[in-house]
Design a protein around this motif. Structure first.
Motif, PDB file in Angstrom:
ATOM      1  N   VAL A   1       0.833  -1.210   0.000  1.00 55.92           N
ATOM      2  CA  VAL A   1       0.000   0.000   0.000  1.00 55.92           C
ATOM      3  C   VAL A   1       0.866   1.259   0.000  1.00 55.92           C
ATOM      4  N   ASP A   2       2.168   1.090  -0.206  1.00 56.84           N
ATOM      5  CA  ASP A   2       3.065   2.244  -0.269  1.00 56.84           C
ATOM      6  C   ASP A   2       2.741   3.086  -1.511  1.00 56.84           C
ATOM      7  N   ASN A   3       2.938   4.385  -1.389  1.00 55.20           N
ATOM      8  CA  ASN A   3       2.634   5.284  -2.513  1.00 55.20           C
ATOM      9  C   ASN A   3       3.629   5.176  -3.659  1.00 55.20           C
ATOM     10  N   VAL A   4       4.806   4.603  -3.386  1.00 52.06           N
ATOM     11  CA  VAL A   4       5.856   4.494  -4.407  1.00 52.06           C
ATOM     12  C   VAL A   4       5.706   3.175  -5.160  1.00 52.06           C
ATOM     13  N   ALA A   5       5.498   3.249  -6.468  1.00 52.46           N
ATOM     14  CA  ALA A   5       5.258   2.059  -7.285  1.00 52.46           C
ATOM     15  C   ALA A   5       6.427   1.077  -7.242  1.00 52.46           C
ATOM     16  N   GLN A   6       7.656   1.608  -7.212  1.00 49.41           N
ATOM     17  CA  GLN A   6       8.829   0.738  -7.198  1.00 49.41           C
ATOM     18  C   GLN A   6       8.873  -0.123  -5.928  1.00 49.41           C
ATOM     19  N   ILE A   7       8.455   0.456  -4.802  1.00 46.60           N
ATOM     20  CA  ILE A   7       8.411  -0.312  -3.548  1.00 46.60           C
ATOM     21  C   ILE A   7       7.351  -1.400  -3.641  1.00 46.60           C
TER      22      ILE A   7
ATOM     23  N   SER B   1       6.005  -7.077  -4.264  1.00 50.90           N
ATOM     24  CA  SER B   1       5.336  -8.117  -5.050  1.00 50.90           C
ATOM     25  C   SER B   1       6.301  -9.244  -5.396  1.00 50.90           C
ATOM     26  N   GLU B   2       7.540  -8.874  -5.722  1.00 53.01           N
ATOM     27  CA  GLU B   2       8.557  -9.884  -6.018  1.00 53.01           C
ATOM     28  C   GLU B   2       8.844 -10.740  -4.780  1.00 53.01           C
ATOM     29  N   LEU B   3       8.849 -10.099  -3.614  1.00 52.92           N
ATOM     30  CA  LEU B   3       9.076 -10.828  -2.366  1.00 52.92           C
ATOM     31  C   LEU B   3       7.916 -11.780  -2.073  1.00 52.92           C
ATOM     32  N   ILE B   4       6.703 -11.326  -2.356  1.00 52.71           N
ATOM     33  CA  ILE B   4       5.525 -12.195  -2.186  1.00 52.71           C
ATOM     34  C   ILE B   4       5.665 -13.450  -3.050  1.00 52.71           C
ATOM     35  N   SER B   5       6.067 -13.268  -4.296  1.00 48.65           N
ATOM     36  CA  SER B   5       6.245 -14.400  -5.202  1.00 48.65           C
ATOM     37  C   SER B   5       7.326 -15.351  -4.693  1.00 48.65           C
ATOM     38  N   SER B   6       8.417 -14.771  -4.207  1.00 48.63           N
ATOM     39  CA  SER B   6       9.526 -15.579  -3.699  1.00 48.63           C
ATOM     40  C   SER B   6       9.103 -16.388  -2.473  1.00 48.63           C
TER      41      SER B   6
ATOM     42  N   PRO C   1      -0.230  -7.934 -10.483  1.00 53.12           N
ATOM     43  CA  PRO C   1      -0.337  -6.868 -11.504  1.00 53.12           C
ATOM     44  C   PRO C   1      -1.128  -5.656 -11.025  1.00 53.12           C
ATOM     45  N   ASN C   2      -2.168  -5.897 -10.198  1.00 50.19           N
ATOM     46  CA  ASN C   2      -2.973  -4.786  -9.672  1.00 50.19           C
ATOM     47  C   ASN C   2      -2.201  -3.971  -8.640  1.00 50.19           C
ATOM     48  N   PHE C   3      -1.425  -4.657  -7.789  1.00 55.81           N
ATOM     49  CA  PHE C   3      -0.660  -3.959  -6.751  1.00 55.81           C
ATOM     50  C   PHE C   3       0.340  -2.973  -7.352  1.00 55.81           C
ATOM     51  N   ILE C   4       0.956  -3.364  -8.437  1.00 55.72           N
ATOM     52  CA  ILE C   4       2.006  -2.541  -9.040  1.00 55.72           C
ATOM     53  C   ILE C   4       1.461  -1.207  -9.547  1.00 55.72           C
ATOM     54  N   VAL C   5       0.241  -1.219 -10.035  1.00 55.61           N
ATOM     55  CA  VAL C   5      -0.314   0.015 -10.616  1.00 55.61           C
ATOM     56  C   VAL C   5      -1.235   0.786  -9.672  1.00 55.61           C
ATOM     57  N   ASP C   6      -1.655   0.150  -8.565  1.00 52.43           N
ATOM     58  CA  ASP C   6      -2.645   0.798  -7.686  1.00 52.43           C
ATOM     59  C   ASP C   6      -2.323   0.518  -6.212  1.00 52.43           C
ATOM     60  N   SER C   7      -2.065   1.572  -5.456  1.00 56.06           N
ATOM     61  CA  SER C   7      -1.700   1.405  -4.044  1.00 56.06           C
ATOM     62  C   SER C   7      -2.891   1.010  -3.167  1.00 56.06           C
ATOM     63  N   THR C   8      -4.104   1.057  -3.724  1.00 57.19           N
ATOM     64  CA  THR C   8      -5.282   0.664  -2.942  1.00 57.19           C
ATOM     65  C   THR C   8      -5.811  -0.711  -3.337  1.00 57.19           C
TER      66      THR C   8
ATOM     67  N   PRO D   1       7.110   2.809  13.044  1.00 61.71           N
ATOM     68  CA  PRO D   1       5.914   3.638  12.808  1.00 61.71           C
ATOM     69  C   PRO D   1       5.230   3.433  11.465  1.00 61.71           C
ATOM     70  N   VAL D   2       5.988   3.415  10.365  1.00 65.70           N
ATOM     71  CA  VAL D   2       5.329   3.325   9.055  1.00 65.70           C
ATOM     72  C   VAL D   2       4.638   1.969   8.874  1.00 65.70           C
ATOM     73  N   ILE D   3       5.244   0.907   9.413  1.00 62.82           N
ATOM     74  CA  ILE D   3       4.611  -0.416   9.327  1.00 62.82           C
ATOM     75  C   ILE D   3       3.379  -0.452  10.225  1.00 62.82           C
ATOM     76  N   LYS D   4       3.504   0.123  11.412  1.00 62.26           N
ATOM     77  CA  LYS D   4       2.356   0.175  12.330  1.00 62.26           C
ATOM     78  C   LYS D   4       1.204   0.954  11.695  1.00 62.26           C
ATOM     79  N   MET D   5       1.527   2.105  11.107  1.00 61.23           N
ATOM     80  CA  MET D   5       0.519   2.954  10.485  1.00 61.23           C
ATOM     81  C   MET D   5      -0.222   2.204   9.373  1.00 61.23           C
ATOM     82  N   ASN D   6       0.526   1.536   8.511  1.00 63.47           N
ATOM     83  CA  ASN D   6      -0.108   0.841   7.391  1.00 63.47           C
ATOM     84  C   ASN D   6      -0.867  -0.408   7.837  1.00 63.47           C
ATOM     85  N   LEU D   7      -0.367  -1.079   8.884  1.00 66.61           N
ATOM     86  CA  LEU D   7      -1.102  -2.234   9.404  1.00 66.61           C
ATOM     87  C   LEU D   7      -2.409  -1.797  10.056  1.00 66.61           C
ATOM     88  N   ILE D   8      -2.398  -0.635  10.694  1.00 65.69           N
ATOM     89  CA  ILE D   8      -3.645  -0.103  11.263  1.00 65.69           C
ATOM     90  C   ILE D   8      -4.635   0.185  10.141  1.00 65.69           C
TER      91      ILE D   8
END
Length: 318
Positions: free
Chosen positions: A12-18, A23-28, A76-83, A116-123
């Protein structure tokens, strides 16, 4: 397993590269889980939280595999859309059996993680997930432990935000937003009051904005509670970063609220006068001292009530 919530927050990060790298880590991870006999080891079930690991909700290897497979199918959806993650999880969370399981998984990790950033996004993920789980608790109940300690622990969290390059305003905004419209949790209202009175202008402003946003949706008792708190804080002359009059003028105070508050500000000395008659055998000096103290008490109470009424009339005249 415990590594999954941290990885999922990157989706859900705003940066597409992240999001692409996540996504690559999920696949791995999914590939390794398919090949290994012990997914528990790969998912670091016992490594991330040290002595707190026993308090963290975990999911079985079977349920972890289902989650990973669902995530990988949506890469494919995650890469183009943070939501995109939220709609991806919706199908899992609406499942009667799995919904509460995955919600508990996300929520407990959000409670215990210290980054903090992980906590924020998990919330964020947990709150969105709860909206898809039938019978789930309100956000303020899910994260009551955070709300009850946040104001006193704020300096520690702001330091962690600074050390990890997390936007402290975004982090605190996320915490304050846990108090919802039509809030039913008394401790959540108490959190908003404490945050409003915080010496931190940032936190106080966020609490003020939230109070103004949700005030009209709250039940009458909570509305009275909030207004009384603001009035009492004003009377104590404690340092606050907000203007009590501005806050009271910005919320929708109905005639019923004004009537109740003015009624509570009426000075009743009947009982005081009745109790001021001492037993006949008391010495006169004791009588006069007690009466003087009683008069001071009544005078102070009258001054306090007068200040309250004056402030309310100022708001009413707005």
């Amino acid at each position: 397993g415990p590594i999954l919530p941290g990885v999922i927050t990157l989706l859900v990060d705003n940066v597409a590269q992240i999001r692409r790298r996540a996504s690559e880590l999920i696949s791995s991870l999914n590939d390794k889980v398919k090949k290994e006999l012990s997914p528990k080891t790969i998912l670091l079930n016992d490594n991330l939280y040290g002595d707190k690991s026993s308090d963290i909700a975990v999911i079985s290897p079977k349920d972890a595999k289902l989650l990973l497979e669902t995530l990988e199918a949506n890469i494919p959806n995650f890469i183009v859309d943070s939501t995109a993650l939220f709609s991806c999880l919706e199908t899992l969370l609406t499942n009667k059996k799995l919904g509460k399981l995955y919600l508990a998984f996300f929520t407990t990790h959000a409670l215990y993680v210290d980054i903090p950033v992980i906590k924020m996004n998990l919330i964020k993920i947990s709150v969105k997930s709860a909206s898809n789980v039938r019978g789930a608790a309100a956000p303020s109940s899910l994260f009551q432990d955070i709300l009850s300690s946040y104001v006193s622990n704020r300096d520690d969290w702001i330091l962690k935000c600074s050390q990890t390059n997390c936007d402290s305003h975004a982090f605190e905004s996320n915490i304050v937003s846990l108090v919802s419209p039509k809030e039913k949790n008394d401790s959540a209202i108490t959190f908003l009051e404490n945050a409003l009175a915080s010496p931190s202008e940032q936190l106080s402003n966020l609490a003020q904005t939230r109070i103004i946003e949700i005030f009209s949706t709250l039940k009458f008792d909570f509305q009275i509670k909030i207004v009384n708190y603001i009035l009492e804080e004003h009377l104590t002359d404690n340092f606050v970063t907000y203007d009590p009059i501005d806050v009271l003028e910005s919320i929708n105070m109905t005639n019923e609220i004004f009537t109740e508050l003015l009624k509570n500000s009426a000075l009743n000395t009947t009982n005081s006068q009745a109790q001021s008659n001492p037993p006949k055998r008391r010495r006169r000096s004791s009588q006069s001292t007690r009466q003087a103290l009683k008069d001071d008490e009544v005078s102070n109470m009258a001054t306090s009530h007068l200040k309250k009424v004056t402030m309310l009339l100022e708001v009413l005249d707005y």
